[in-house]
Design a protein around this motif. Structure first.
Motif, PDB file in Angstrom:
ATOM      1  N   ASN A  22       5.382   3.506   1.782  1.00 43.03           N
ATOM      2  CA  ASN A  22       4.783   2.182   1.745  1.00 43.03           C
ATOM      3  C   ASN A  22       4.399   1.864   3.179  1.00 43.03           C
ATOM      4  O   ASN A  22       5.247   1.896   4.071  1.00 43.03           O
ATOM      5  CB  ASN A  22       5.774   1.160   1.204  1.00 43.03           C
ATOM      6  CG  ASN A  22       5.163  -0.203   1.006  1.00 43.03           C
ATOM      7  OD1 ASN A  22       3.953  -0.368   1.029  1.00 43.03           O
ATOM      8  ND2 ASN A  22       6.017  -1.192   0.810  1.00 43.03           N
ATOM      9  N   GLY A  73       0.011   2.324  -7.076  1.00 42.68           N
ATOM     10  CA  GLY A  73       0.359   0.919  -7.159  1.00 42.68           C
ATOM     11  C   GLY A  73       0.987   0.582  -8.484  1.00 42.68           C
ATOM     12  O   GLY A  73       1.184   1.448  -9.337  1.00 42.68           O
ATOM     13  N   SER A  98      -3.135  10.131  -1.873  1.00 42.22           N
ATOM     14  CA  SER A  98      -3.535   9.298  -2.998  1.00 42.22           C
ATOM     15  C   SER A  98      -2.816   7.965  -2.862  1.00 42.22           C
ATOM     16  O   SER A  98      -1.677   7.921  -2.398  1.00 42.22           O
ATOM     17  CB  SER A  98      -3.135   9.979  -4.308  1.00 42.22           C
ATOM     18  OG  SER A  98      -3.363   9.126  -5.398  1.00 42.22           O
ATOM     19  N   THR A  99      -3.489   6.906  -3.263  1.00 39.29           N
ATOM     20  CA  THR A  99      -2.818   5.612  -3.284  1.00 39.29           C
ATOM     21  C   THR A  99      -2.147   5.444  -4.637  1.00 39.29           C
ATOM     22  O   THR A  99      -2.551   6.044  -5.626  1.00 39.29           O
ATOM     23  CB  THR A  99      -3.810   4.454  -3.056  1.00 39.29           C
ATOM     24  OG1 THR A  99      -4.832   4.527  -4.040  1.00 39.29           O
ATOM     25  CG2 THR A  99      -4.384   4.503  -1.659  1.00 39.29           C
ATOM     26  N   PRO A 127      -4.271   6.292   6.573  1.00 34.78           N
ATOM     27  CA  PRO A 127      -3.601   7.519   6.126  1.00 34.78           C
ATOM     28  C   PRO A 127      -3.799   8.680   7.106  1.00 34.78           C
ATOM     29  O   PRO A 127      -2.878   9.444   7.351  1.00 34.78           O
ATOM     30  CB  PRO A 127      -4.266   7.819   4.778  1.00 34.78           C
ATOM     31  CG  PRO A 127      -4.786   6.518   4.307  1.00 34.78           C
ATOM     32  CD  PRO A 127      -5.147   5.742   5.541  1.00 34.78           C
ATOM     33  N   ILE A 164       0.862  -1.168   0.000  1.00 37.12           N
ATOM     34  CA  ILE A 164       0.000   0.000   0.000  1.00 37.12           C
ATOM     35  C   ILE A 164       0.903   1.223   0.000  1.00 37.12           C
ATOM     36  O   ILE A 164       1.606   1.496   0.969  1.00 37.12           O
ATOM     37  CB  ILE A 164      -0.938   0.017   1.220  1.00 37.12           C
ATOM     38  CG1 ILE A 164      -1.784  -1.247   1.237  1.00 37.12           C
ATOM     39  CG2 ILE A 164      -1.812   1.267   1.184  1.00 37.12           C
ATOM     40  CD1 ILE A 164      -2.660  -1.384   2.446  1.00 37.12           C
ATOM     41  N   LYS A 165       0.876   1.914  -1.116  1.00 32.12           N
ATOM     42  CA  LYS A 165       1.713   3.101  -1.259  1.00 32.12           C
ATOM     43  C   LYS A 165       0.830   4.336  -1.219  1.00 32.12           C
ATOM     44  O   LYS A 165      -0.205   4.378  -1.896  1.00 32.12           O
ATOM     45  CB  LYS A 165       2.485   3.059  -2.579  1.00 32.12           C
ATOM     46  CG  LYS A 165       3.495   1.932  -2.645  1.00 32.12           C
ATOM     47  CD  LYS A 165       4.190   1.917  -3.979  1.00 32.12           C
ATOM     48  CE  LYS A 165       5.152   0.733  -4.055  1.00 32.12           C
ATOM     49  NZ  LYS A 165       5.766   0.647  -5.373  1.00 32.12           N
ATOM     50  N   TYR A 166       1.245   5.311  -0.409  1.00 36.64           N
ATOM     51  CA  TYR A 166       0.517   6.567  -0.294  1.00 36.64           C
ATOM     52  C   TYR A 166       1.409   7.720  -0.737  1.00 36.64           C
ATOM     53  O   TYR A 166       2.587   7.762  -0.397  1.00 36.64           O
ATOM     54  CB  TYR A 166       0.096   6.834   1.154  1.00 36.64           C
ATOM     55  CG  TYR A 166      -0.876   5.851   1.729  1.00 36.64           C
ATOM     56  CD1 TYR A 166      -2.179   5.773   1.260  1.00 36.64           C
ATOM     57  CD2 TYR A 166      -0.493   5.013   2.779  1.00 36.64           C
ATOM     58  CE1 TYR A 166      -3.081   4.879   1.813  1.00 36.64           C
ATOM     59  CE2 TYR A 166      -1.394   4.124   3.335  1.00 36.64           C
ATOM     60  CZ  TYR A 166      -2.683   4.060   2.855  1.00 36.64           C
ATOM     61  OH  TYR A 166      -3.583   3.173   3.409  1.00 36.64           O
TER      62      TYR A 166
END
Length: 132
Positions: free
Chosen positions: A68, A114, A111-112, A75, A15-17
């Protein structure tokens, strides 16, 4: 006699922000030593809460943070921790920031990100029912 073996729960996630956050009134205070100290503090806090920083960069009046994170921390919790600690510490350490009641605005962008598109995931899920 039977024994029950418990396996350790392992979370596998990606999960990347992407966060963007700004000082109050878009003050241009993220320069020089303040910027460098902010990056160090972000690194320390992220390590403490088990978040991997993929990239961090600041301009005078905003900061981009790409991380990550595990799914166990939201968040909003990430931002609350990062903004709370950095605001307090930076205002303690830099006299020209002491007069500010808080360093950061209450808002932020998240925002995510991927490696695959929503369409790819949708097709993958739909194809699961046709697999043998």
């Amino acid at each position: 006699m039977s024994q029950i073996y418990r396996r350790a729960q392992t979370t596998v996630s990606l999960i990347k922000y992407h966060f963007v956050f700004c000082p109050r009134y878009r003050r241009k205070v993220l320069v020089g030593a303040v910027e460098e100290r902010l990056k160090i503090l972000l690194s320390e806090i992220c390590e403490e809460i088990d978040i991997q920083i993929l990239a961090v960069e600041c301009d005078k009046d905003h900061c981009h943070l790409f991380v990550n994170a595990l799914p166990t921390i939201s968040p909003s919790d990430i931002m609350a921790k990062l903004k709370g600690v950095t605001s307090r510490r930076l205002r303690q350490e830099f006299s020209h920031l002491k007069h500010l009641p808080s360093l950061w605005t209450r808002s932020y962008f998240v925002s995510t990100a991927g490696n695959v598109s929503s369409e790819t995931i949708r097709r993958y899920v739909e194809e699961q029912k046709t697999r043998g």
